[in-house]
Design a protein around this motif. Sequence first.
Motif, PDB file in Angstrom:
ATOM      1  N   ILE A  31      49.680  36.877  52.538  1.00  0.00           N
ATOM      2  CA  ILE A  31      50.544  37.051  51.361  1.00  0.00           C
ATOM      3  C   ILE A  31      50.023  36.220  50.190  1.00  0.00           C
ATOM      4  N   ASP A  32      49.625  34.978  50.472  1.00  0.00           N
ATOM      5  CA  ASP A  32      49.092  34.117  49.413  1.00  0.00           C
ATOM      6  C   ASP A  32      47.798  34.698  48.837  1.00  0.00           C
ATOM      7  N   VAL A  33      46.926  35.195  49.729  1.00  0.00           N
ATOM      8  CA  VAL A  33      45.663  35.774  49.255  1.00  0.00           C
ATOM      9  C   VAL A  33      45.933  37.033  48.433  1.00  0.00           C
ATOM     10  N   GLU A  34      46.878  37.872  48.880  1.00  0.00           N
ATOM     11  CA  GLU A  34      47.221  39.096  48.139  1.00  0.00           C
ATOM     12  C   GLU A  34      47.745  38.755  46.748  1.00  0.00           C
ATOM     13  N   ASN A  35      48.599  37.739  46.656  1.00  0.00           N
ATOM     14  CA  ASN A  35      49.120  37.336  45.345  1.00  0.00           C
ATOM     15  C   ASN A  35      47.994  36.826  44.438  1.00  0.00           C
ATOM     16  N   ALA A  36      47.056  36.067  45.032  1.00  0.00           N
ATOM     17  CA  ALA A  36      45.927  35.567  44.237  1.00  0.00           C
ATOM     18  C   ALA A  36      45.051  36.723  43.758  1.00  0.00           C
ATOM     19  N   ILE A  37      44.842  37.712  44.630  1.00  0.00           N
ATOM     20  CA  ILE A  37      44.042  38.883  44.238  1.00  0.00           C
ATOM     21  C   ILE A  37      44.725  39.641  43.099  1.00  0.00           C
ATOM     22  N   GLN A  38      46.051  39.795  43.196  1.00  0.00           N
ATOM     23  CA  GLN A  38      46.767  40.524  42.147  1.00  0.00           C
ATOM     24  C   GLN A  38      46.661  39.810  40.806  1.00  0.00           C
ATOM     25  N   LEU A  39      46.749  38.489  40.828  1.00  0.00           N
ATOM     26  CA  LEU A  39      46.618  37.735  39.579  1.00  0.00           C
ATOM     27  C   LEU A  39      45.229  37.928  38.962  1.00  0.00           C
ATOM     28  N   LYS A  40      44.196  37.907  39.804  1.00  0.00           N
ATOM     29  CA  LYS A  40      42.838  38.095  39.294  1.00  0.00           C
ATOM     30  C   LYS A  40      42.633  39.509  38.749  1.00  0.00           C
ATOM     31  N   ILE A  41      43.220  40.514  39.428  1.00  0.00           N
ATOM     32  CA  ILE A  41      43.108  41.897  38.935  1.00  0.00           C
ATOM     33  C   ILE A  41      43.791  42.028  37.578  1.00  0.00           C
ATOM     34  N   THR A  42      44.968  41.420  37.456  1.00  0.00           N
ATOM     35  CA  THR A  42      45.692  41.478  36.181  1.00  0.00           C
ATOM     36  C   THR A  42      44.886  40.814  35.065  1.00  0.00           C
ATOM     37  N   GLN A  43      44.292  39.645  35.362  1.00  0.00           N
ATOM     38  CA  GLN A  43      43.489  38.950  34.362  1.00  0.00           C
ATOM     39  C   GLN A  43      42.255  39.761  33.991  1.00  0.00           C
ATOM     40  N   ALA A  44      41.612  40.385  35.002  1.00  0.00           N
ATOM     41  CA  ALA A  44      40.412  41.183  34.728  1.00  0.00           C
ATOM     42  C   ALA A  44      40.753  42.412  33.882  1.00  0.00           C
ATOM     43  N   LYS A  74      36.260  48.880  34.805  1.00  0.00           N
ATOM     44  CA  LYS A  74      37.585  49.480  34.949  1.00  0.00           C
ATOM     45  C   LYS A  74      37.684  50.287  36.236  1.00  0.00           C
ATOM     46  N   TYR A  75      36.632  51.035  36.545  1.00  0.00           N
ATOM     47  CA  TYR A  75      36.615  51.824  37.779  1.00  0.00           C
ATOM     48  C   TYR A  75      36.698  50.910  38.999  1.00  0.00           C
ATOM     49  N   ASP A  76      35.936  49.816  39.013  1.00  0.00           N
ATOM     50  CA  ASP A  76      35.972  48.879  40.132  1.00  0.00           C
ATOM     51  C   ASP A  76      37.358  48.264  40.293  1.00  0.00           C
ATOM     52  N   LEU A  77      38.005  47.949  39.184  1.00  0.00           N
ATOM     53  CA  LEU A  77      39.336  47.341  39.253  1.00  0.00           C
ATOM     54  C   LEU A  77      40.378  48.329  39.767  1.00  0.00           C
ATOM     55  N   ARG A  78      40.270  49.603  39.368  1.00  0.00           N
ATOM     56  CA  ARG A  78      41.207  50.609  39.901  1.00  0.00           C
ATOM     57  C   ARG A  78      41.036  50.746  41.408  1.00  0.00           C
ATOM     58  N   HIS A  79      39.794  50.758  41.861  1.00  0.00           N
ATOM     59  CA  HIS A  79      39.534  50.855  43.300  1.00  0.00           C
ATOM     60  C   HIS A  79      40.076  49.625  44.037  1.00  0.00           C
ATOM     61  N   LEU A  80      39.899  48.433  43.478  1.00  0.00           N
ATOM     62  CA  LEU A  80      40.406  47.219  44.108  1.00  0.00           C
ATOM     63  C   LEU A  80      41.927  47.188  44.139  1.00  0.00           C
ATOM     64  N   GLN A  81      42.573  47.698  43.099  1.00  0.00           N
ATOM     65  CA  GLN A  81      44.034  47.744  43.080  1.00  0.00           C
ATOM     66  C   GLN A  81      44.554  48.678  44.179  1.00  0.00           C
ATOM     67  N   THR A  82      43.882  49.817  44.362  1.00  0.00           N
ATOM     68  CA  THR A  82      44.276  50.743  45.434  1.00  0.00           C
ATOM     69  C   THR A  82      44.065  50.102  46.801  1.00  0.00           C
ATOM     70  N   SER A  83      42.955  49.419  46.985  1.00  0.00           N
ATOM     71  CA  SER A  83      42.677  48.761  48.264  1.00  0.00           C
ATOM     72  C   SER A  83      43.699  47.668  48.549  1.00  0.00           C
ATOM     73  N   LEU A  84      44.138  46.954  47.520  1.00  0.00           N
ATOM     74  CA  LEU A  84      45.140  45.908  47.708  1.00  0.00           C
ATOM     75  C   LEU A  84      46.462  46.501  48.175  1.00  0.00           C
ATOM     76  N   GLN A  85      46.862  47.629  47.593  1.00  0.00           N
ATOM     77  CA  GLN A  85      48.110  48.273  48.002  1.00  0.00           C
ATOM     78  C   GLN A  85      48.030  48.750  49.450  1.00  0.00           C
ATOM     79  N   HIS A  86      46.887  49.289  49.840  1.00  0.00           N
ATOM     80  CA  HIS A  86      46.712  49.728  51.228  1.00  0.00           C
ATOM     81  C   HIS A  86      46.767  48.536  52.186  1.00  0.00           C
ATOM     82  N   ALA A  87      46.185  47.408  51.792  1.00  0.00           N
ATOM     83  CA  ALA A  87      46.230  46.207  52.637  1.00  0.00           C
ATOM     84  C   ALA A  87      47.663  45.715  52.806  1.00  0.00           C
TER      85      ALA A  87
END
Length: 216
Positions: A31-44, A74-87
């Motif tokens: 959960i902590d790692v997911e929250n950190a990933i989301q913050l980085k995606i938002t910043q990116a 932008k394409y990489d970030l969209r893919h990472l956001q989808t992967s985060l939701q699946h995780a």
Amino acid sequence: MESLYHQTNHTVKEIEHSFQRLGQISSQEAIDVENAIQLKITQANSNCDRLDVLLFKVPPSQRQSSKLRVDQLKYDLRHLQTSLQHAKDRRHRREQEISEREQLLNHRFSANSTQPEETCLQLDYELQHHTQLGGAHRGVDDMISSGSGILESLISQRLTLGGAHKRIQAIGSTLGLSNHTMKLIERRLVEDRKIFVGGMLVTLLIIGLIIYFLVL
């Protein structure tokens, strides 16, 4: 602009590295790692918005290549956001299965209870069957999630290729590329579309076979 681009690209690399940890840690740490990933995606994503504005300050001769690099981010970030939701979905399913298993194992049964569910004893083979079904369903869900991510990535890649095709045509007309070179580019795009369609069909076929053999 270059410093902001490299900073954002470095953030994307950090996010990809964080995904490798998700399968090796506990649920609470995940959960902590997911929250950190989301913050980085938002910043990116915020950095990409700033890069879009800075593109207008780039010399016209370099603007097309710079825009392609930003679009790739932008394409990489969209893919990472989808992967985060699946995780997150996979983690929620695992937590729910563990909770249901613990409730089943900790349930107390009485011999003369008036409640039908309390008089129904759960034998070892029934528990094992339930566990196997849960594993099969989890495997199917994971395959469907992975297939959905692949299809979304292919669709996004197709859109990116379409935009790149238009930009290449514009650059070609500006630089005076020969008709032969343009035909080679268009032929490559046609082949990419065939690969895209073939990939979709193969993915759907694999998902259908998994559902057929594991569920039916």
